[in-house]
Design an enzyme around this catalytic site. Sequence first.
Site, PDB file in Angstrom:
ATOM      1  N   ASN A 152       0.848  -1.396   0.123  1.00 29.21           N
ATOM      2  CA  ASN A 152       0.118  -0.061  -0.105  1.00 29.21           C
ATOM      3  C   ASN A 152       0.790   1.347  -0.082  1.00 29.21           C
ATOM      4  OD1 ASN A 152       0.481  -1.222   2.588  1.00 29.21           O
ATOM      5  ND2 ASN A 152      -0.233   0.629   3.441  1.00 29.21           N
ATOM      6  N   SER A 200     -11.523  -4.582  -0.177  1.00 29.41           N
ATOM      7  CA  SER A 200     -12.152  -3.609   0.174  1.00 29.41           C
ATOM      8  C   SER A 200     -12.788  -2.526  -0.663  1.00 29.41           C
ATOM      9  CB  SER A 200     -11.327  -2.510   1.546  1.00 29.41           C
ATOM     10  OG  SER A 200     -11.913  -1.521   1.916  1.00 29.41           O
ATOM     11  N   CYS A 326       4.444  10.147  10.667  1.00 31.77           N
ATOM     12  CA  CYS A 326       4.528  11.458  11.770  1.00 31.77           C
ATOM     13  C   CYS A 326       3.075  12.137  11.816  1.00 31.77           C
ATOM     14  CB  CYS A 326       5.586  12.465  11.588  1.00 31.77           C
ATOM     15  SG  CYS A 326       5.990  12.777   9.853  1.00 31.77           S
TER      16      CYS A 326
END
Length: 398
Positions: A152, A200, A326
């Site tokens: 991904n 999905s 982050c």
Amino acid sequence: MKPFIYLDHAATTKTAKEVVDAMLPYFTEQFGNPSSIYGIGAAGKEAVQGAREQIAHSLGVQSNEIYFTAGGSEADNWALKATAEAYAAKGKHIITSAIEHHAVLHTCQFLEKHGYEVTYVGVDENGILKLDELKAAIREDTILISVMFANNEIGTVQPIEEIGALAREHDILFHTDAVQAYGQIPIDVERCHIDMLSASGHKLNGPKGIGFLYIRKGLKIRSFIHGGAQERARRAGTENVPGIVGLGAAVARAMEHMEQRAAQETALRDYLIERIEAEVPYCRLNGDRKKRLPNNVNFSFRFVEGESLLIMLDMEGICASSGSACTSGSLDPSHVLLAIGLPHEIAHGSLRLTLGEETTREELDYVIEAVKKIVARLRAMSPLYEDFIKSGKAEKQI
């Protein structure tokens, strides 16, 4: 006025108009519970079965091997936890890769706390699974191999056929998280010896909150959600009829246009890669150059912090994501980028751009110019970059 350019299709996609149109009647008109015996319920049951058959056809499997879930994460959890439970008598060893989605990695960590042993196989510098390491990891008590079809973050497509053949040779179940690959590239379940596959809806212009798990007929996989007898008593809960109908419509749409869309996105992907490499110094393409998803571009920019890059791109009207975690409150860079050998400081300066069917070359030209400008601005504020230039160690690539 700044434009709106969406290049984060690996995160989610816009629900296609024809998919929404297919769903609407099942919210307000054909709203019956598909487990009911009266007409309005029977209409929902028929719609659910129709979607199940559309999905089964796309994979070349039987419709009774498709089980609807709330998405890819649930499907991954189901595949791993139910296999662990059902085959515990044979063994408690599972093999996966170091670059899996957290839906797999965190499930493996959960299983480790409950007496299972997990081997995390490494990848090469392009993110391709090390097959020799996988072979060496197989043991008598290995019950499952779970490797994602395509990553991904960096888009690398794994050697699924070879992995499946290895699993079949040793009588080990093989699960693949195909959330990023399904609808993007062809998947042959039989040829790849896939026993379970997760997907999905919202990754292929379908609705959020719906996915499926393919479970090959004959596997001893048990119920994941207990309650009613829905999904042939393996997944309780009233079926999400509008979502299922939308998923079926999205799958049919994706399969019909896959070849054309892949060719279009691949051409734009390569154009984007070529220009960034030529026009932005000290960058590195992450992921395999050829064995990658048609729409995925992932770069690391030396002397740049990914979060700052994302914020400044957003100010230019560009939606993207970073290889760094982050933005979710973690100071650690992506586990995928660390696994392919990037040092922390370079992994932190990563940018993922994932294209969609509406992406244009003109949009990419705008994005490239923005990236060039922002990277130059961020580097101008970096003492590390200043020291690097003064040192005379300037390099074209990292």
